[in-house]
Design a protein around this motif. Structure first.
Motif, PDB file in Angstrom:
ATOM      1  N   MET A  44       0.831  -1.197   0.000  1.00  0.00           N
ATOM      2  CA  MET A  44       0.000   0.000   0.000  1.00  0.00           C
ATOM      3  C   MET A  44       0.874   1.259   0.000  1.00  0.00           C
ATOM      4  N   GLN A  66      -4.252   0.011   6.823  1.00  0.00           N
ATOM      5  CA  GLN A  66      -5.564  -0.384   6.299  1.00  0.00           C
ATOM      6  C   GLN A  66      -6.058  -1.708   6.864  1.00  0.00           C
ATOM      7  N   HIS A  67      -5.176  -2.692   6.932  1.00  0.00           N
ATOM      8  CA  HIS A  67      -5.570  -4.041   7.356  1.00  0.00           C
ATOM      9  C   HIS A  67      -4.890  -4.438   8.668  1.00  0.00           C
ATOM     10  N   GLU A 136      -8.863   5.055  -1.844  1.00  0.00           N
ATOM     11  CA  GLU A 136      -9.618   4.021  -2.556  1.00  0.00           C
ATOM     12  C   GLU A 136      -8.925   3.655  -3.863  1.00  0.00           C
ATOM     13  N   ILE A 139      -6.071   1.367  -2.935  1.00  0.00           N
ATOM     14  CA  ILE A 139      -6.561   0.048  -2.520  1.00  0.00           C
ATOM     15  C   ILE A 139      -6.865  -0.813  -3.745  1.00  0.00           C
TER      16      ILE A 139
END
Length: 210
Positions: A44, A66-67, A136, A139
């Protein structure tokens, strides 16, 4: 300017990575096994640097977490139904934002920046927000470059129409600049290039030939 020289930024990134390094699941990166969510976080950041090197500090932080600790909330812990899936996704977003906020607070971040990152990670910010749209875009780019081919291989039961529908729903989230970058800056899986180009043409995201 990138804030990598700021101690609080370096501390937060290191803490995000330390959490993700605990992931028992592995991804192969250049033939080397790396904790899955650590690999995702680094991909990312790399994609953001490639696509939007002047991104704000908040976006850089959100991209990296993000994760964060995603494996601690497995899909199997929720009903294997559509409502169960949405419940799982909602809990994930809330958890990622919570962990990000805790780590950033420990690193000395102000409330405004923590709120911005939490809104991006939890996707509470609307796509009309330029930073949410940028995140976005990244991603989707990371998914297409690193995970789409594997995802296709996991679902041999899907026909071409199903894949076109999936790609359309995925790519429509991307901005015009992101669509252009998908064709010029992303390493597309070669076997899927014709299908990706067809979907983008049908979506009006690239001009038709002639």
């Amino acid at each position: 300017m990138l804030p990598q020289t700021e101690p609080r930024f370096s501390q937060a990134i290191a803490a995000f990575d330390a959490r993700n390094a605990r992931d028992p699941n592995q991804s192969l990166v250049n033939g080397i096994a790396v904790p899955k969510e650590l690999a995702y976080a680094q991909r990312m950041s790399e994609m953001l640097q490639r696509y939007a090197p002047q991104a704000s500090e908040a976006v850089q932080l959100a991209a990296r977490c993000q994760h964060i600790e995603r494996w601690t909330l497995p899909r199997e812990a929720y009903p294997m139904t559509k409502p169960g899936y949405h419940q799982w996704r909602r809990k994930l977003k809330e958890y990622h934002a919570q962990v990000a906020r805790e780590i950033m607070q420990q690193a000395g971040y102000d409330t405004e920046t923590m709120d911005s990152v939490a809104a991006l990670v939890s996707k509470d910010a609307p796509l009309a927000n330029a930073e949410m749209q940028l995140l976005e875009d990244v991603i989707v780019m990371v998914f297409v470059e690193h995970y789409l081919e594997e995802f296709v291989g996991q679902h041999p039961e899907y026909d071409v129409a199903k894949w076109k529908d999936i790609l359309h729903k995925t790519l429509r989230k991307v901005s015009p600049a992101g669509h252009q970058a998908l064709l010029t800056q992303i390493k597309l899986p070669q076997a899927l290039v014709p299908l990706i180009q067809e979907v983008m043409t049908e979506g009006g995201w690239i001009p038709t030939a002639g």
